[in-house]
Write a protein that holds these residues in place. Structure first.
Motif, PDB file in Angstrom:
ATOM      1  N   ILE A 149       0.844  -1.209   0.000  1.00 31.64           N
ATOM      2  CA  ILE A 149       0.000   0.000   0.000  1.00 31.64           C
ATOM      3  C   ILE A 149       0.874   1.251   0.000  1.00 31.64           C
ATOM      4  O   ILE A 149       0.601   2.222  -0.702  1.00 31.64           O
ATOM      5  CB  ILE A 149      -0.969  -0.021   1.204  1.00 31.64           C
ATOM      6  N   GLY A 150       1.951   1.259   0.793  1.00 29.54           N
ATOM      7  CA  GLY A 150       2.856   2.408   0.824  1.00 29.54           C
ATOM      8  C   GLY A 150       3.527   2.639  -0.514  1.00 29.54           C
ATOM      9  O   GLY A 150       3.684   3.785  -0.958  1.00 29.54           O
ATOM     10  N   ALA A 151       3.938   1.567  -1.206  1.00 34.57           N
ATOM     11  CA  ALA A 151       4.592   1.711  -2.516  1.00 34.57           C
ATOM     12  C   ALA A 151       3.618   2.259  -3.543  1.00 34.57           C
ATOM     13  O   ALA A 151       3.964   3.160  -4.341  1.00 34.57           O
ATOM     14  CB  ALA A 151       5.149   0.364  -2.968  1.00 34.57           C
ATOM     15  N   VAL A 152       2.374   1.764  -3.539  1.00 37.64           N
ATOM     16  CA  VAL A 152       1.369   2.267  -4.482  1.00 37.64           C
ATOM     17  C   VAL A 152       1.056   3.724  -4.175  1.00 37.64           C
ATOM     18  O   VAL A 152       0.935   4.557  -5.090  1.00 37.64           O
ATOM     19  CB  VAL A 152       0.100   1.388  -4.426  1.00 37.64           C
ATOM     20  N   ALA A 153       0.939   4.094  -2.882  1.00 36.02           N
ATOM     21  CA  ALA A 153       0.663   5.484  -2.509  1.00 36.02           C
ATOM     22  C   ALA A 153       1.811   6.390  -2.931  1.00 36.02           C
ATOM     23  O   ALA A 153       1.593   7.515  -3.388  1.00 36.02           O
ATOM     24  CB  ALA A 153       0.421   5.591  -1.013  1.00 36.02           C
ATOM     25  N   LEU A 154       3.050   5.930  -2.809  1.00 34.19           N
ATOM     26  CA  LEU A 154       4.207   6.722  -3.207  1.00 34.19           C
ATOM     27  C   LEU A 154       4.185   6.980  -4.703  1.00 34.19           C
ATOM     28  O   LEU A 154       4.488   8.097  -5.162  1.00 34.19           O
ATOM     29  CB  LEU A 154       5.500   6.010  -2.798  1.00 34.19           C
ATOM     30  N   ILE A 155       3.789   5.981  -5.469  1.00 29.75           N
ATOM     31  CA  ILE A 155       3.743   6.140  -6.925  1.00 29.75           C
ATOM     32  C   ILE A 155       2.573   7.024  -7.330  1.00 29.75           C
ATOM     33  O   ILE A 155       2.715   7.926  -8.168  1.00 29.75           O
ATOM     34  CB  ILE A 155       3.648   4.758  -7.617  1.00 29.75           C
ATOM     35  N   VAL A 156       1.395   6.804  -6.766  1.00 28.55           N
ATOM     36  CA  VAL A 156       0.190   7.544  -7.177  1.00 28.55           C
ATOM     37  C   VAL A 156       0.235   8.976  -6.675  1.00 28.55           C
ATOM     38  O   VAL A 156      -0.011   9.926  -7.438  1.00 28.55           O
ATOM     39  CB  VAL A 156      -1.073   6.828  -6.675  1.00 28.55           C
ATOM     40  N   ILE A 157       0.545   9.203  -5.395  1.00 27.65           N
ATOM     41  CA  ILE A 157       0.483  10.544  -4.812  1.00 27.65           C
ATOM     42  C   ILE A 157       1.754  11.320  -5.099  1.00 27.65           C
ATOM     43  O   ILE A 157       1.717  12.523  -5.379  1.00 27.65           O
ATOM     44  CB  ILE A 157       0.215  10.448  -3.296  1.00 27.65           C
ATOM     45  N   GLY A 158       2.862  10.697  -5.005  1.00 32.81           N
ATOM     46  CA  GLY A 158       4.136  11.378  -5.235  1.00 32.81           C
ATOM     47  C   GLY A 158       4.823  11.646  -3.916  1.00 32.81           C
ATOM     48  O   GLY A 158       4.193  11.731  -2.862  1.00 32.81           O
TER      49      GLY A 158
END
Length: 163
Positions: A12-21
Motif C-alpha cells: 500500500i505504501g509503494a502504491v501510494a508513493l507512486i500515485v500521490i508522489g
C-alpha cells in the motif's frame, strides 16, 4: 476485522508513493492519521456511551428491586404493627376493665382519654450562641466570619505571578 500484515502495508505504501508522489505523501499520511485517530475516538465514545446506558439499565433494575423489597418490608412492618396494636388494645382493654387483677385501677395513667403533649423544641437561638463565641476562638478553629463570593475567594488564593 481487516487483516493487514507488514507485506500488505508495504505494498500500500509503494502504491501510494507512486500515485500521490513523494512531495504530497507526508501531508496525505498526516491527514489519514488524523482521520483514523478521529474515527478511533468516535468509536471509543460510542462504546463508552453504550456501556454507560447498559450500566444505567442495570442500575434501574437494581433500583426497582430495592424499591420493591423496601415496599415489602414496609408492608410487613405495617401489618405486624397493626397486629401488635390490636393485641395491645385487647390486652390493655381487658386488663383495665378486669377488677380481679391486683394493683391495676381503672383510673391509671393508661386511660385512653389521657393526651400526652408532644415534644416541643425549646427554640434556642443558634445565631445568638454563635455570636457569643470569641473572635480569637473562631480564628483558631477556622470559622469564617466574613462572607466572600466564590470569585473573590479564587482571586484571593490564586498564586501570585512574579514578573
Amino acid at each position: 476485522m481487516i487483516d493487514i500484515g507488514l507485506s500488505k502495508m508495504a505494498l500500500i505504501g509503494a502504491v501510494a508513493l507512486i500515485v500521490i508522489g513523494p512531495e504530497k505523501l507526508p501531508r496525505v499520511a498526516r491527514t489519514v492519521g488524523t482521520l483514523l485517530g478521529k474515527a478511533q475516538r468516535y468509536v471509543a465514545d460510542v462504546k463508552s456511551e453504550v456501556n454507560r446506558s447498559m450500566e444505567l439499565d442495570e442500575l434501574r433494575k437494581m433500583k426497582d428491586t430495592v424499591e420493591s423489597a423496601a415496599r415489602d418490608v414496609h408492608q410487613s412492618v405495617q401489618t405486624s404493627a397493626t397486629d401488635f396494636q390490636k393485641d395491645w388494645d385487647t390486652s390493655i382493654g381487658g386488663g383495665i376493665d378486669d377488677a380481679s387483677s391486683p394493683g391495676v385501677s381503672s383510673g391509671s395513667a393508661f386511660d385512653h382519654g389521657t393526651v400526652v403533649p408532644a415534644y416541643k423544641n425549646p427554640g434556642k437561638n443558634w445565631r445568638l450562641k454563635r455570636g457569643a463565641t470569641p473572635q480569637w476562638y473562631k480564628a483558631r478553629a477556622g470559622v469564617r466570619t466574613k462572607a466572600q463570593s466564590g470569585a473573590a475567594r479564587v482571586a484571593r488564593f490564586r498564586p501570585q505571578k512574579f514578573h
